[in-house]
Design an enzyme around this catalytic site. Structure first.
Site, PDB file in Angstrom:
ATOM      1  N   GLY A 110       0.798  -1.216   0.000  1.00  0.00           N
ATOM      2  CA  GLY A 110       0.000   0.000   0.000  1.00  0.00           C
ATOM      3  C   GLY A 110       0.831   1.266   0.000  1.00  0.00           C
ATOM      4  N   CYS A 111       2.145   1.168   0.118  1.00  0.00           N
ATOM      5  CA  CYS A 111       3.008   2.351   0.061  1.00  0.00           C
ATOM      6  C   CYS A 111       3.466   2.582  -1.370  1.00  0.00           C
ATOM      7  CB  CYS A 111       4.244   2.172   0.958  1.00  0.00           C
ATOM      8  SG  CYS A 111       3.916   2.337   2.698  1.00  0.00           S
ATOM      9  N   VAL A 112       3.403   3.846  -1.776  1.00  0.00           N
ATOM     10  CA  VAL A 112       3.865   4.190  -3.128  1.00  0.00           C
ATOM     11  C   VAL A 112       5.268   4.743  -3.085  1.00  0.00           C
ATOM     12  CG1 VAL A 112       1.785   4.485  -4.464  1.00  0.00           C
ATOM     13  CG2 VAL A 112       2.475   6.262  -2.889  1.00  0.00           C
TER      14      VAL A 112
END
Length: 112
Positions: A110-112
């Site tokens: 979920g981290c970009v």
């Protein structure tokens, strides 16, 4: 192209964003070195979060996203540390993302 970090005469494989490829390569010394590459000096507050993340990963086999990290830090270390403002002061590039990098863990989902 293979990414890597060279430290103390040894080459550590990383992904393209600098996360260690092998969790077993992690040490406090390589964490300090990786942080210095990002102009970050790790203090005891950083280490509380890094050690928490390593224990969390060992238990759940996943790196927590920032919301989960904030919630669990609050439970473990107190409300004054379990908030986004505090965590972003320590890890301005993203608490979950940057702290996981120094903890030798994969990038949180979920981290970009």
């Amino acid at each position: 192209m293979t990414a890597f970090v060279e430290f103390n005469g040894r080459i550590y494989d990383t992904d393209e964003e600098g996360y260690l490829a092998n969790l077993s390569d992690w040490s406090p010394e390589i964490a300090d070195y990786m942080a210095k590459l990002d102009d970050c000096d790790l203090d005891e507050n950083h280490w509380e979060v890094i050690n928490f993340l390593r224990a969390y990963y060992q238990k759940y086999q996943i790196a927590p996203a920032v919301r989960v990290l904030t919630k669990f830090i609050g439970k473990e270390l107190g409300k004054d540390k379990g908030n986004s403002k505090y965590l972003y002061q320590l890890f301005p590039y993203g608490p979950a993302k940057q702290a996981c990098k120094y903890a030798g863990l994969p990038k949180p989902t979920g981290c970009v």
